[in-house]
Scaffold this motif. Structure first.
Motif, PDB file in Angstrom:
ATOM      1  N   LEU A 169      10.082   2.398 -47.091  1.00 45.96           N
ATOM      2  CA  LEU A 169      11.497   2.544 -47.413  1.00 45.96           C
ATOM      3  C   LEU A 169      11.668   2.754 -48.902  1.00 45.96           C
ATOM      4  O   LEU A 169      11.013   2.101 -49.713  1.00 45.96           O
ATOM      5  CB  LEU A 169      12.295   1.297 -47.006  1.00 45.96           C
ATOM      6  N   TYR A 170      12.529   3.682 -49.238  1.00 51.29           N
ATOM      7  CA  TYR A 170      12.993   3.845 -50.608  1.00 51.29           C
ATOM      8  C   TYR A 170      14.482   4.080 -50.536  1.00 51.29           C
ATOM      9  O   TYR A 170      14.935   5.088 -49.965  1.00 51.29           O
ATOM     10  CB  TYR A 170      12.299   5.022 -51.307  1.00 51.29           C
ATOM     11  N   TRP A 171      15.270   3.140 -51.029  1.00 52.72           N
ATOM     12  CA  TRP A 171      16.726   3.230 -50.998  1.00 52.72           C
ATOM     13  C   TRP A 171      17.193   3.457 -49.567  1.00 52.72           C
ATOM     14  O   TRP A 171      17.010   2.602 -48.712  1.00 52.72           O
ATOM     15  CB  TRP A 171      17.188   4.319 -51.961  1.00 52.72           C
ATOM     16  N   ASN A 172      17.803   4.627 -49.261  1.00 51.74           N
ATOM     17  CA  ASN A 172      18.305   4.904 -47.915  1.00 51.74           C
ATOM     18  C   ASN A 172      17.358   5.778 -47.102  1.00 51.74           C
ATOM     19  O   ASN A 172      17.744   6.269 -46.039  1.00 51.74           O
ATOM     20  CB  ASN A 172      19.657   5.625 -48.006  1.00 51.74           C
ATOM     21  N   PHE A 173      16.146   5.959 -47.583  1.00 46.42           N
ATOM     22  CA  PHE A 173      15.192   6.840 -46.934  1.00 46.42           C
ATOM     23  C   PHE A 173      14.116   6.024 -46.218  1.00 46.42           C
ATOM     24  O   PHE A 173      13.625   5.025 -46.741  1.00 46.42           O
ATOM     25  CB  PHE A 173      14.520   7.762 -47.959  1.00 46.42           C
TER      26      PHE A 173
ATOM     27  N   SER B  94      10.370   6.680 -43.996  1.00 49.52           N
ATOM     28  CA  SER B  94       9.376   7.674 -43.603  1.00 49.52           C
ATOM     29  C   SER B  94       8.009   7.019 -43.424  1.00 49.52           C
ATOM     30  O   SER B  94       7.727   5.960 -43.999  1.00 49.52           O
ATOM     31  CB  SER B  94       9.276   8.788 -44.658  1.00 49.52           C
ATOM     32  N   SER B  95       7.156   7.681 -42.649  1.00 51.35           N
ATOM     33  CA  SER B  95       5.760   7.264 -42.542  1.00 51.35           C
ATOM     34  C   SER B  95       4.941   7.797 -43.711  1.00 51.35           C
ATOM     35  O   SER B  95       3.765   7.456 -43.857  1.00 51.35           O
ATOM     36  CB  SER B  95       5.163   7.767 -41.222  1.00 51.35           C
ATOM     37  N   SER B  96       5.563   8.628 -44.565  1.00 50.57           N
ATOM     38  CA  SER B  96       4.875   9.254 -45.695  1.00 50.57           C
ATOM     39  C   SER B  96       5.571   8.908 -47.006  1.00 50.57           C
ATOM     40  O   SER B  96       6.761   9.191 -47.176  1.00 50.57           O
ATOM     41  CB  SER B  96       4.861  10.774 -45.512  1.00 50.57           C
ATOM     42  N   LYS B  97       4.832   8.354 -47.959  1.00 51.28           N
ATOM     43  CA  LYS B  97       5.401   8.073 -49.279  1.00 51.28           C
ATOM     44  C   LYS B  97       5.745   9.367 -50.015  1.00 51.28           C
ATOM     45  O   LYS B  97       6.723   9.423 -50.765  1.00 51.28           O
ATOM     46  CB  LYS B  97       4.432   7.226 -50.103  1.00 51.28           C
TER      47      LYS B  97
END
Length: 297
Positions: free
Chosen positions: A248-252, A254-257
């Motif tokens: 997680l980053y903020w509102n995102f 994903s399985s990928s950084k």
């Protein structure tokens, strides 16, 4: 047995709107595909409240947001053209997929006052569906089956449970339901999923002789089949099959950084379309290191 008890952490979203953040938690990032769980309010808003109460346009990828209200009203607008007011016991289901932006405005609260209380959850999409085309659907009535038995009144929000299936399209096996319990009532927690939890929104429940108050999420072992209301209570039951590690980053989500970095760059550079009906302002990408996963700080 109960595997873990997660107590909500109160934090302000601005404008006087407080939420109780439950997921993600340092020692338990997800329950099934549920990667985020916020308890909004309860909050009484007087007429004439400042617009800072609103959640301005912001982006998402890789998830479905699930908004459900016990009381109050929120106006949703998004970049695929949706404009939908959500009211109690209805569901706004927004699948971000490859990318969507939306706003959540408390227009009734600012105009005439309101009592705001609800839950927003995020469901991580499985890897094969993380980049699906964004979409939005609103559900009410027969899409959200209800039942009542032995002091338990239930409404299925998503997935399949209690012999019922809700209307929203899901991308992986899950269940999510709202239960109102009379004092002393016993509620079944659906079996058959690898991970399950109960969130006590109001009141208190008992499991294996121990009492748990409002604001606690109980992550359940396979042997726990029910909860008992110590007093009149509202609980959310949820769970499903794991979809794998998510970042997680903020509102995102994903399985990928690398995909998270790309989404952040796209938002910062203005490459994500704002809602047509709400494109005059937006929330900037935050610089708060707390919001960044360790590999990106």
């Amino acid at each position: 047995m109960i595997e873990m008890v997660i107590e909500q952490r109160r934090r302000s979203l601005g404008g006087g709107l407080d939420v109780g953040r439950v997921l993600p938690f340092a020692k338990r990032r997800m329950v099934g595909p549920f990667v985020f769980f916020d308890h909004m309010g309860p909050l009484d808003v007087a007429a004439g409240a400042d617009r800072s109460l609103d959640v301005r346009p912001h982006p998402h990828i890789g998830l479905s947001t699930v908004t459900y209200l016990f009381s109050g009203e929120i106006v949703h607008r998004d970049s695929v053209g949706s404009h939908q007011t959500i009211r109690p016991q209805e569901v706004n289901w927004m699948t971000a997929g490859s990318g969507i932006t939306h706003s959540e405005r408390f227009e009734k609260a600012r105009a005439v006052g309101d009592h705001l209380h609800g839950i927003q959850a995020w469901v991580a999409l499985p890897e094969g569906d993380e980049e699906v085309a964004p979409s939005f659907s609103h559900h009410a009535g027969d899409d959200l089956p209800q039942w009542s038995e032995a002091g338990v009144r239930g409404q299925l929000i998503a997935g399949s449970a209690y012999g019922l299936t809700a209307g929203a399209r899901t991308h992986s096996p899950l269940f999510y339901a709202h239960l109102d319990l009379d004092a002393g009532a016993r509620a079944e927690v659906p079996p058959g999923h690898a991970e399950r939890a109960v969130y006590v929104a109001t009141g208190a429940v008992e499991v294996d002789g121990s009492r748990y108050e409002a604001g606690n999420m109980l992550v359940l072992g396979a042997d726990v089949s029910s909860v008992i209301a110590v007093e009149r209570s509202t609980v959310m039951v949820l769970g499903g099959e794991p979809v794998g590690e998510r970042f997680l980053y903020w509102n995102f989500v994903s399985s990928s950084k690398d995909r998270l970095r790309q989404a952040a760059e796209d938002w910062k550079a203005g490459r994500m379309k704002l809602p047509d009906a709400d494109d005059k302002e937006f929330i900037p990408l935050p610089d708060d290191p707390f919001l960044k996963p360790p590999a990106m700080s």
